[in-house]
Scaffold this active site. Structure first.
Site, PDB file in Angstrom:
ATOM      1  N   ARG A   1     -44.908   0.924 -20.137  1.00 51.16           N
ATOM      2  CA  ARG A   1     -45.863   1.396 -20.833  1.00 51.16           C
ATOM      3  C   ARG A   1     -46.491   0.168 -21.679  1.00 51.16           C
ATOM      4  O   ARG A   1     -46.105  -0.608 -22.185  1.00 51.16           O
ATOM      5  CB  ARG A   1     -44.733   2.270 -22.324  1.00 51.16           C
ATOM      6  CG  ARG A   1     -44.494   3.529 -21.783  1.00 51.16           C
ATOM      7  CD  ARG A   1     -45.579   4.670 -21.360  1.00 51.16           C
ATOM      8  NE  ARG A   1     -44.980   5.937 -21.013  1.00 51.16           N
ATOM      9  CZ  ARG A   1     -44.755   6.351 -19.709  1.00 51.16           C
ATOM     10  NH1 ARG A   1     -44.828   5.785 -18.779  1.00 51.16           N
ATOM     11  NH2 ARG A   1     -44.303   7.481 -19.490  1.00 51.16           N
TER      12      ARG A   1
ATOM     13  N   GLU B   1     -54.550   4.411 -22.822  1.00 53.25           N
ATOM     14  CA  GLU B   1     -55.132   4.957 -21.622  1.00 53.25           C
ATOM     15  C   GLU B   1     -55.796   6.135 -21.831  1.00 53.25           C
ATOM     16  O   GLU B   1     -55.672   7.025 -22.605  1.00 53.25           O
ATOM     17  CB  GLU B   1     -53.625   5.441 -20.622  1.00 53.25           C
ATOM     18  CG  GLU B   1     -52.914   4.161 -20.169  1.00 53.25           C
ATOM     19  CD  GLU B   1     -51.860   4.708 -19.395  1.00 53.25           C
ATOM     20  OE1 GLU B   1     -50.801   3.977 -19.492  1.00 53.25           O
ATOM     21  OE2 GLU B   1     -51.680   5.967 -18.998  1.00 53.25           O
TER      22      GLU B   1
ATOM     23  N   HIS C   1     -52.197   3.713 -13.663  1.00 50.58           N
ATOM     24  CA  HIS C   1     -50.893   4.280 -14.181  1.00 50.58           C
ATOM     25  C   HIS C   1     -50.617   5.129 -12.797  1.00 50.58           C
ATOM     26  O   HIS C   1     -50.638   6.481 -12.792  1.00 50.58           O
ATOM     27  CB  HIS C   1     -51.322   5.268 -15.182  1.00 50.58           C
ATOM     28  CG  HIS C   1     -49.772   5.663 -15.894  1.00 50.58           C
ATOM     29  ND1 HIS C   1     -49.442   5.708 -17.197  1.00 50.58           N
ATOM     30  CD2 HIS C   1     -48.655   5.840 -15.353  1.00 50.58           C
ATOM     31  CE1 HIS C   1     -48.181   5.925 -17.400  1.00 50.58           C
ATOM     32  NE2 HIS C   1     -47.534   6.061 -16.367  1.00 50.58           N
TER      33      HIS C   1
HETATM   34  C1  GLV Z   1     -44.497   7.918 -15.688  1.00 48.75           C
HETATM   35  O1  GLV Z   1     -45.297   6.795 -16.373  1.00 48.75           O
HETATM   36  C2  GLV Z   1     -43.438   8.444 -16.353  1.00 48.75           C
HETATM   37  O2  GLV Z   1     -42.862   8.175 -17.307  1.00 48.75           O
HETATM   38  O3  GLV Z   1     -42.863   9.431 -15.722  1.00 48.75           O
END
Ligand code: GLV
Length: 317
Positions: free
Chosen positions: A236, A265, A283
């Site tokens: 993250r 993001e 991502h």
């Molecule tokens: C993706 O980043 C998730 O946390 O599922």
């Protein structure tokens, strides 16, 4: 029949399944709902199938209708939801662990390879035909024999460790607690972040975002890295202080970065864009058909289990 708000468009097979089980409000235009719109849309619903793009902070949760009993998050991470606020309101929060481990670890390895082997510059050169082979063209860092520091040796961290080990990397890790030697599979435990950073030729951030991990990679901790280390983040954006990392890139303290996740993001700190040595992805961690299908199915299973039993094994609050 229970009524469910699904905040983002899902793959067709998942939406078909939802339609059979619930009275669903789907988002066929895949509009990104504002917090107010999300509250408005959830009127009359029993649960929400949310996504990591939904900011379910305390204020938003407090405004949700009383009929909402569950937030089934379509993600393994749940940093987008205030768990305490949900708990106070008696709302269960669930996530989708395990099913995305392999896909996310693949992207974690891609970030390491892309950053170490200068893939961003290579792609740019090849696309523009602006390159010529020479003995020293785009020389990068070889993984074989390099030390990989894994911050957060959970499922994804372990899978990255396994693949990286097969590439000849030497694995170190830091976790809140040391794993059993079985689970370590040869990885070397570092008792704190400082000692992990000091042995990381390549750092892979794999820990969840939480109050404890926000900005854990910052001006002070980056200084513990060996000069010319590579920093990658598949977890993250909140875990990294971007200004500090960009400054470390500017000073060449950090050789390259490989990033799939960002604070705020989809916007990313423009400082990264100036660096050819930034290998950046939008991502993509769990973005395969198999994985996205399995994640949505698990988010639906979580709803099913919760409505049947009042509890759920993937409840996180
Ligand atoms: C993706 O980043 C998730 O946390 O599922």
């Amino acid at each position: 029949m229970k009524k469910i708000l699904v905040t983002r468009k899902l793959l067709q097979s998942n939406e078909e399944r939802l339609k059979k089980l619930y009275d669903v409000k789907l988002n066929s235009n895949d509009e990104l709902y504002s917090q107010n719109k999300l509250v408005e849309m959830s009127e009359g619903c029993d649960g929400i199938l949310s996504a990591l793009t939904d900011k379910l902070d305390e204020e938003t949760i407090n405004e949700l209708p009383h009929s909402i009993k569950i937030l089934s998050n379509f993600a393994v991470g749940f940093g987008n939801i205030d768990l305490e606020a949900a708990k106070k309101r008696g709302i269960a929060v669930t996530n989708t662990p395990e099913v995305l481990t392999d896909a996310t670890a693949e992207i974690g390895i891609l970030l390491i390879l892309g950053a170490c082997r200068r893939a961003a510059e290579g792609i740019e050169g090849a696309r523009s035909s602006n390159w010529k082979w020479s003995a020293d063209y785009l020389i990068g860092k070889q993984l074989t024999g390099s030390r990989l520091g894994i911050l957060g040796m959970g499922r994804i961290g372990k899978k990255i460790a396994k693949i990286a080990k097969s590439l000849g990397m030497i694995i170190h890790y830091h976790n809140r607690s040391k794993l059993s030697s079985d689970q370590e599979n040869g990885a070397i435990y570092q008792k704190d972040l400082k000692s992990l950073m000091s042995v990381s030729d390549v750092l892979s951030v794999c820990c969840p975002a939480s109050k404890e991990t926000v900005n854990m990679i910052n001006k002070e901790t980056l200084e513990f890295l060996p000069k010319g280390a590579v920093v990658t983040n598949v977890a993250r954006g909140d875990i990294v202080d971007d200004d500090a990392l960009i400054d470390a890139l500017n000073r060449r303290k950090v050789y390259a970065v490989g990033l799939d996740v960002y604070k705020g993001e989809p916007n990313l700190n423009p400082g990264y864009l100036k660096h050819k040595s930034a290998f950046i992805l939008p991502h993509l961690g769990s973005a395969t058909k198999e994985t996205r299908t399995a994640m949505a199915n698990l988010a639906i299973d979580n709803l099913e289990e919760f409505f049947k039993s009042g509890n759920c094994k993937n409840k996180v609050n």
